[in-house]
Design an enzyme around this catalytic site. Structure first.
Site, short mmCIF file in Angstrom:
data_model
loop_
_atom_site.label_atom_id
_atom_site.label_comp_id
_atom_site.label_asym_id
_atom_site.label_seq_id
_atom_site.Cartn_x
_atom_site.Cartn_y
_atom_site.Cartn_z
CB CYS A 135 -0.99 0.01 1.16
SG CYS A 135 -0.30 0.08 2.81
CB CYS A 136 1.40 4.05 0.94
SG CYS A 136 1.91 5.78 1.12
CB ILE A 137 5.43 4.95 -1.63
CG1 ILE A 137 6.49 5.22 -2.73
CG2 ILE A 137 6.10 4.44 -0.36
CD1 ILE A 137 5.95 5.90 -3.97
#
Length: 225
Positions: A135-137
């Protein structure tokens, strides 16, 4: 018996480690799903240490494993000790530590290198056809290690100012991967590669929406496991 899931951290704190809310959301959702969880982090020095009050780097030196132990309440192992045969899935929460400590994306972008233990962990789960959640980066790790895979970091345009890092999607496409646009409360499943991704804090959204998106990611990982 619950699924056995490894969670890999990158330090403690959004600007130089794992994003604390994302790590917590992953652990809450895994608990809700009845999973048996073990937490890992590489035993390496952080790229930098950021004063989170001022948002500026300091002269301190900190260790990724030691800092990650804060989030794991001390119950954590060196990533070098992870055995893929003992797990059904692996999940990487986000935070700048992913882009600084687990790889060099923060400095080198799509030309980054990935930490050897992170890379070998990803490759081992992929080879064993076991799901990988990011998730995210952290989806950039999959984009770098598995050319041609499908991931999401949210939107490829800064829609309503909510996706300030939308150019990451273009960099992922330049690596030969497919970026799939998704809202913050959604995740994308690359069925062929068993990679599940969600954008989390790549979107400026209320915390509960980020938790919901991570919840869909964790649920899909557990379904594939």
């Amino acid at each position: 018996m619950g699924k056995r899931v490894a969670v890999v951290l990158a330090g403690c704190g959004v600007f130089d480690g794992s994003e604390i809310h994302e790590a917590s959301a992953v652990l809450v959702q895994l608990s809700r799903g009845g999973a048996e969880v073990k937490i890992f982090a590489p035993n390496i020095e952080q790229r930098d240490v950021v004063n989170h009050l001022k948002g500026s780097p300091t002269e301190e030196k900190r260790n990724v494993l030691v800092e990650s132990a804060r989030l794991a309440r001390g119950n954590i192992q060196d990533l070098a000790e992870l055995k893929v045969s003992e797990f059904d899935a692996v999940i990487f929460p986000g935070g700048f530590g992913v882009a600084k400590n687990l790889c060099s994306w923060a400095v080198d972008g799509k030309n980054c290198t990935v930490n050897e233990h992170v890379k070998s962990t990803l490759q081992a789960f992929h080879s064993a056809k076991k799901p990988i959640g990011l998730c995210c980066i952290s989806p950039v790790l999959a984009a770098k290690v598995f050319p041609g895979c499908e991931v999401t970091v949210g939107q490829d345009k800064n829609v309503d100012g909510r996706f300030p890092d939308a150019e990451t999607a273009s960099a992922i496409a330049e690596l030969g991967c497919k970026h799939v646009c998704k809202n913050v409360n959604e995740s994308h499943v690359d069925k062929a590669n068993k990679i599940v991704t969600t954008c989390a804090f790549m979107c400026k959204a209320p915390l509960h929406e980020i938790f919901d998106g991570i919840g869909t990611m964790v649920q899909e990982v557990l379904k594939l496991a």
